[in-house]
Design a protein around this motif. Structure first.
Motif, PDB file in Angstrom:
ATOM      1  N   ILE A 239      -1.008  13.077   1.635  1.00  0.00           N
ATOM      2  CA  ILE A 239      -0.025  11.883   1.827  1.00  0.00           C
ATOM      3  C   ILE A 239      -0.142  11.719   3.471  1.00  0.00           C
ATOM      4  O   ILE A 239      -0.277  10.409   3.800  1.00  0.00           O
ATOM      5  CB  ILE A 239       1.340  12.249   1.461  1.00  0.00           C
ATOM      6  CG1 ILE A 239       1.368  12.161   0.264  1.00  0.00           C
ATOM      7  CG2 ILE A 239       2.234  10.699   2.166  1.00  0.00           C
ATOM      8  CD1 ILE A 239       2.863  12.718  -0.337  1.00  0.00           C
ATOM      9  N   THR A 240      -0.358  12.464   4.378  1.00  0.00           N
ATOM     10  CA  THR A 240      -0.290  12.468   5.717  1.00  0.00           C
ATOM     11  C   THR A 240      -1.790  12.032   6.010  1.00  0.00           C
ATOM     12  O   THR A 240      -2.084  10.941   7.080  1.00  0.00           O
ATOM     13  CB  THR A 240      -0.339  13.806   6.454  1.00  0.00           C
ATOM     14  OG1 THR A 240       1.239  14.353   6.141  1.00  0.00           O
ATOM     15  CG2 THR A 240      -0.377  13.745   7.955  1.00  0.00           C
ATOM     16  N   ALA A 241      -2.909  12.154   5.350  1.00  0.00           N
ATOM     17  CA  ALA A 241      -4.140  11.881   5.762  1.00  0.00           C
ATOM     18  C   ALA A 241      -4.290  10.462   5.295  1.00  0.00           C
ATOM     19  O   ALA A 241      -4.909   9.739   5.977  1.00  0.00           O
ATOM     20  CB  ALA A 241      -5.226  12.617   4.889  1.00  0.00           C
ATOM     21  N   ARG A 242      -3.623  10.030   4.345  1.00  0.00           N
ATOM     22  CA  ARG A 242      -3.808   8.575   3.815  1.00  0.00           C
ATOM     23  C   ARG A 242      -2.849   7.549   4.673  1.00  0.00           C
ATOM     24  O   ARG A 242      -3.001   6.505   4.454  1.00  0.00           O
ATOM     25  CB  ARG A 242      -3.438   8.618   2.308  1.00  0.00           C
ATOM     26  CG  ARG A 242      -4.540   9.356   1.460  1.00  0.00           C
ATOM     27  CD  ARG A 242      -3.907   9.453  -0.192  1.00  0.00           C
ATOM     28  NE  ARG A 242      -4.578  10.556  -0.704  1.00  0.00           N
ATOM     29  CZ  ARG A 242      -5.422   9.863  -1.889  1.00  0.00           C
ATOM     30  NH1 ARG A 242      -5.685   8.699  -1.988  1.00  0.00           N
ATOM     31  NH2 ARG A 242      -6.420  10.862  -2.403  1.00  0.00           N
ATOM     32  N   THR A 243      -2.003   8.256   5.318  1.00  0.00           N
ATOM     33  CA  THR A 243      -1.199   7.251   6.114  1.00  0.00           C
ATOM     34  C   THR A 243      -2.039   6.678   7.365  1.00  0.00           C
ATOM     35  O   THR A 243      -1.846   5.565   7.922  1.00  0.00           O
ATOM     36  CB  THR A 243      -0.029   8.177   6.764  1.00  0.00           C
ATOM     37  OG1 THR A 243       0.728   8.713   5.613  1.00  0.00           O
ATOM     38  CG2 THR A 243       1.023   7.235   7.377  1.00  0.00           C
TER      39      THR A 243
ATOM     40  N   TYR B 274       0.707  -1.244  -0.101  1.00  0.00           N
ATOM     41  CA  TYR B 274       0.037   0.011  -0.205  1.00  0.00           C
ATOM     42  C   TYR B 274       0.700   1.387  -0.064  1.00  0.00           C
ATOM     43  O   TYR B 274       1.836   1.298   0.644  1.00  0.00           O
ATOM     44  CB  TYR B 274      -0.841  -0.020   1.196  1.00  0.00           C
ATOM     45  CG  TYR B 274      -1.779   1.366   1.439  1.00  0.00           C
ATOM     46  CD1 TYR B 274      -2.633   1.582   0.579  1.00  0.00           C
ATOM     47  CD2 TYR B 274      -1.241   2.297   2.454  1.00  0.00           C
ATOM     48  CE1 TYR B 274      -3.318   2.947   0.977  1.00  0.00           C
ATOM     49  CE2 TYR B 274      -2.002   3.255   2.564  1.00  0.00           C
ATOM     50  CZ  TYR B 274      -3.270   3.618   1.790  1.00  0.00           C
ATOM     51  OH  TYR B 274      -3.657   4.796   1.947  1.00  0.00           O
ATOM     52  N   VAL B 275       0.640   2.238  -1.003  1.00  0.00           N
ATOM     53  CA  VAL B 275       1.294   3.488  -0.984  1.00  0.00           C
ATOM     54  C   VAL B 275       0.517   4.459  -0.339  1.00  0.00           C
ATOM     55  O   VAL B 275      -0.518   4.757  -1.253  1.00  0.00           O
ATOM     56  CB  VAL B 275       1.829   3.532  -2.301  1.00  0.00           C
ATOM     57  CG1 VAL B 275       2.563   5.016  -2.620  1.00  0.00           C
ATOM     58  CG2 VAL B 275       2.495   2.445  -2.997  1.00  0.00           C
TER      59      VAL B 275
ATOM     60  N   PRO C 165       7.549   8.910  -6.923  1.00  0.00           N
ATOM     61  CA  PRO C 165       6.519   8.534  -7.429  1.00  0.00           C
ATOM     62  C   PRO C 165       6.456   6.778  -7.575  1.00  0.00           C
ATOM     63  O   PRO C 165       7.454   6.409  -7.212  1.00  0.00           O
ATOM     64  CB  PRO C 165       6.500   8.834  -8.818  1.00  0.00           C
ATOM     65  CG  PRO C 165       7.960   9.205  -9.091  1.00  0.00           C
ATOM     66  CD  PRO C 165       8.480   9.476  -8.045  1.00  0.00           C
ATOM     67  N   ARG C 166       5.330   6.280  -7.741  1.00  0.00           N
ATOM     68  CA  ARG C 166       5.302   4.710  -7.495  1.00  0.00           C
ATOM     69  C   ARG C 166       4.318   4.497  -8.848  1.00  0.00           C
ATOM     70  O   ARG C 166       3.302   4.829  -9.020  1.00  0.00           O
ATOM     71  CB  ARG C 166       4.580   3.993  -6.522  1.00  0.00           C
ATOM     72  CG  ARG C 166       5.481   4.210  -5.048  1.00  0.00           C
ATOM     73  CD  ARG C 166       6.442   3.668  -5.025  1.00  0.00           C
ATOM     74  NE  ARG C 166       7.346   3.715  -3.816  1.00  0.00           N
ATOM     75  CZ  ARG C 166       8.073   4.624  -3.336  1.00  0.00           C
ATOM     76  NH1 ARG C 166       8.261   5.574  -4.162  1.00  0.00           N
ATOM     77  NH2 ARG C 166       8.383   4.496  -2.032  1.00  0.00           N
TER      78      ARG C 166
ATOM     79  N   VAL D 101      -0.139   6.364 -11.580  1.00  0.00           N
ATOM     80  CA  VAL D 101       1.003   6.905 -10.836  1.00  0.00           C
ATOM     81  C   VAL D 101       0.681   7.356  -9.455  1.00  0.00           C
ATOM     82  O   VAL D 101      -0.258   8.329  -9.597  1.00  0.00           O
ATOM     83  CB  VAL D 101       1.772   8.100 -11.787  1.00  0.00           C
ATOM     84  CG1 VAL D 101       2.891   8.464 -11.076  1.00  0.00           C
ATOM     85  CG2 VAL D 101       2.234   7.375 -13.159  1.00  0.00           C
ATOM     86  N   LEU D 102       1.227   6.978  -8.536  1.00  0.00           N
ATOM     87  CA  LEU D 102       0.965   7.463  -7.134  1.00  0.00           C
ATOM     88  C   LEU D 102       2.012   8.333  -6.813  1.00  0.00           C
ATOM     89  O   LEU D 102       3.295   8.005  -6.771  1.00  0.00           O
ATOM     90  CB  LEU D 102       0.799   6.293  -6.115  1.00  0.00           C
ATOM     91  CG  LEU D 102      -0.320   5.138  -6.343  1.00  0.00           C
ATOM     92  CD1 LEU D 102      -0.481   3.970  -5.624  1.00  0.00           C
ATOM     93  CD2 LEU D 102      -1.640   5.650  -6.682  1.00  0.00           C
ATOM     94  N   LEU D 103       1.497   9.408  -5.866  1.00  0.00           N
ATOM     95  CA  LEU D 103       2.654  10.278  -5.490  1.00  0.00           C
ATOM     96  C   LEU D 103       3.044   9.915  -3.870  1.00  0.00           C
ATOM     97  O   LEU D 103       2.347  10.497  -3.073  1.00  0.00           O
ATOM     98  CB  LEU D 103       2.203  11.734  -5.637  1.00  0.00           C
ATOM     99  CG  LEU D 103       1.692  12.233  -7.179  1.00  0.00           C
ATOM    100  CD1 LEU D 103       1.441  13.462  -7.025  1.00  0.00           C
ATOM    101  CD2 LEU D 103       3.040  12.097  -7.912  1.00  0.00           C
ATOM    102  N   ALA D 104       3.972   9.562  -3.635  1.00  0.00           N
ATOM    103  CA  ALA D 104       4.496   8.991  -2.209  1.00  0.00           C
ATOM    104  C   ALA D 104       5.559  10.254  -1.602  1.00  0.00           C
ATOM    105  O   ALA D 104       5.801  10.981  -2.652  1.00  0.00           O
ATOM    106  CB  ALA D 104       5.058   7.915  -2.160  1.00  0.00           C
TER     107      ALA D 104
END
Length: 648
Positions: free
Chosen positions: A301-305, A107-108, A164-165, A157-160
């Motif tokens: 990104i913080t919210a999805r962590t 999971y990213v 990117p992933r 394309v995911l932005l970590a």
């Protein structure tokens, strides 16, 4: 190949609750939420037995019914499990033989590029260069495993936080020969297809490079390179017309133009794409800082962590209760109940103790007899304070004495000053752990007490005499001032000056009128294109700021050979400013995110650092470039602005 395509519309819509047609488990993975859905299936959040979050893609039933899809899916999964790149989401588990095929990837915690652009607009050029370079590295690994992505697009394309992933590589190939494609269904997204793919010709790694150029245009402008509209219209423009690149920033123009060549042989390789990104970055090495994304995207990104926990496993059905035996004749209780019969009250910690539910009131608990003697009050004994510096305020009853022989806890610190050699207030006294971190006061002898009283009397007499002398001198000054031509505080004659007029003219003393003078802001001194070599330092107080040999020894700013800029001087510190943050003297004074060192691999051209020296100077360092790989020395090119004596 990967299986993660998070939902859009902000962090609140990322983790969607499971619906009636969603499974609760997949091959032992308990599902916690739904992340999204696409043309190939639905994506769910789950966890490994060790607690790591994973994304599980469950393939649509119509694909699972096709035998050729299952064969290709199993083949692509085996190839995808060999892909272990820094910019791909690894495939950790899969099943092509189950009722519905599925695969699980890491999971990213980050939005897709499509979601980020829709929510926050086009990305800065520096971010796009790092994005494209990372995607090119991912394609290098994917192509090295014998795969062609075939469906490279912003939603894949995911932005970590660290780059990117690229996800879903190879899954489109598994669907190419199914019965769905024979019925006119096109696998791939029309807006990001290559001409040969749209025309049904052979697909090669150059196909992914064309899609990479389209993704770069979308990230930099917010719109696809060949416009929007119906699938047939977009595909026609991809095959027969040139892309619309008028809004593409100049630094990206050469890169995207070469990637979007109609002829696959004219497109650059992925290695050349990385080199073009480096050239567009005005440096030979790309360095990815921690905050490579705009702040609004980083917040997502913080919210999805904070991933939701999986649903608990369903509890086993309770065993049937045995048939109760016939009730015996009721017997009168030995002790009548003290409360009316009824359902037991809910547990309340502050309520008085009562009968325990489930126990008969006829069998009370044994009572321990009270000891002989008059009943003594048992006041609540509070916990003593951690040290004598804490005042104690009891809430009821008298407080016990903290030490033998004292009457009560002190309401003020027992010692007026901390132990002088303690490293911090109330630190433990060396080799003797006394309360409060201070040694107990020694009892004074009568002789010493007499000496102290005499010394105090002498001190009082001395202070009184000094005060009398001050009054007489002050009166004398008044007479001199009244008889002279000047005002109080002005120079009189050539013999001297008053205290007010002798203060430093630039040091913020007092003016002849008695008001504080305003300290003038220092003027900036600028020094351009300083090549600071590793092992050298800068001294901001020098008339000409230039590199000098040495990296340790109280210097104000040094480039340590360990790969970081260091604030060496006592009291000095650094602050790494955010991209786009105001870079002024006032901003550097106000920012308190202090550090002693900033690693160079976190920097990129254009980043700025505030420097405060222990000698009171302030500086602003702007990163211009880095030494090329073929250079025999390691250095960083800087612009430096200095405000001497600018620290508050």
């Amino acid at each position: 190949m990967s299986g993660q395509q998070p939902g859009s519309a902000g962090a609140s819509a990322v983790f969607q609750p499971l619906e009636g047609d969603d499974p609760t488990t997949v091959a032992g993975y308990r599902l916690a939420a739904r992340l999204g859905a696409g043309g190939m299936g639905k994506v769910y959040l789950s966890y490994t037995p060790g607690g790591r979050p994973v994304a599980i893609k469950v393939i649509r039933p119509e694909f699972g019914e096709d035998a050729e899809f299952r064969r290709r899916f199993a083949q692509e999964v085996r190839s995808a499990q060999r892909v272990q790149g820094l910019f791909t989401a690894p495939v950790i588990d899969a099943d092509a033989e189950g009722t519905r095929p599925w695969l699980a990837t890491a999971y990213v915690p980050g939005p897709s590029l499509a979601d980020a652009v829709v929510a926050h607009g086009a990305l800065p050029v520096e971010t796009v260069l790092l994005l494209v370079a990372g995607m090119a590295e991912a394609l290098q690994v994917i192509h090295g495993a014998g795969l062609v992505h075939r469906d490279l697009k912003p939603s894949n394309v995911l932005l970590a936080s660290d780059g990117p992933r690229v996800i879903d590589f190879g899954i489109a190939h598994a669907a190419d020969a199914t019965s769905l494609t024979g019925s006119g269904v096109t696998i791939g997204t029309p807006s990001f297809m290559a001409p040969e793919q749209a025309a049904g010709r052979r697909v090669t790694p150059a196909t992914d490079v064309f899609a990479l150029g389209q993704v770069a245009v979308y990230a930099a402008t917010g719109v696809p390179a060949f416009g929007e509209g119906t699938s047939h219209g977009v595909l026609y423009r991809i095959v027969h017309e040139q892309p619309e690149l008028g809004a593409v920033p100049e630094r990206l123009s050469a890169l995207v133009t070469r990637c979007l060549a109609k002829d696959p042989e004219a497109r650059p390789t992925v290695a050349e794409v990385i080199r073009l990104c480096q050239e567009a970055n005005a440096a030979t090495v790309l360095r990815r800082p921690e905050d490579w994304l705009p702040g609004a995207v980083s917040a997502e990104i913080t919210a999805r962590t904070a991933t939701p926990a999986p649903a608990p496993a369903p509890a086993a059905a309770p065993a049937p209760l045995p048939t109760p035996a016939p009730a015996a004749p009721a017997q009168p209780p030995a002790h009548p109940p003290t409360a009316p019969a009824g359902p037991p009250a809910g547990y309340a910690p502050t309520a008085p103790a009562g009968p325990v539910p489930g126990h008969s009131p006829t069998a009370p608990a044994p009572v321990t007899p009270a000891p002989a003697g008059p009943p003594a009050a048992a006041p609540s004994v509070p916990t003593p304070p951690p040290h004598a510096g804490h005042a104690y305020a009891p809430t009821q009853g008298p407080a016990p004495a903290p030490y033998p022989g004292s009457g009560a806890y002190p309401t003020a610190p027992a010692y007026p000053t901390p132990y002088p050699n303690a490293p911090y207030p109330n630190a433990p006294y060396p080799n003797a752990p006394h309360p409060g971190g201070r040694p107990p006061a020694a009892r004074q002898s009568p002789v010493k007490r007499t000496l102290l009283v005499g010394l105090a009397a002498a001190l009082v007499f001395g202070v009184g005499g000094a005060a009398t002398a001050y009054v007489l001198t002050k009166d004398d000054d008044k007479n001199n001032s009244a008889s002279g031509n000047g005002k109080p505080g002005e120079r009189t004659g050539t013999g001297g000056s008053s205290d007010a007029s002798s203060s430093d003219d630039t040091g913020g003393g007092t003016t002849p009128s008695g008001k504080p003078s305003a300290k003038a802001e220092p003027k900036p001194a600028e020094f351009k294109n300083i090549n600071l070599t590793a092992g050298y330092h800068l001294t901001l107080g020098d008339q000409v700021v230039r590199p000098q040999d040495g990296e340790d020894g109280g210097y104000e700013l040094s480039y340590d050979t360990g790969g970081y800029l260091d604030a060496e001087s006592t009291g000095g510190n650094l602050v790494l400013l955010d991209p786009g943050q105001e870079a002024t003297l006032a901003a550097c004074r106000a920012d308190t995110r202090f550090t002693r060192e900033v690693y160079v691999n976190k920097l990129s051209p254009g980043r700025q650092i505030c420097v405060t020296t222990g000698t009171g100077h302030m500086g602003l360092v702007t990163v211009k470039a880095f030494s090329p790989e073929e250079s025999p020395s390691t250095y960083i090119t800087l612009d430096v602005t200095v405000w001497r004596n600018g620290a508050l």
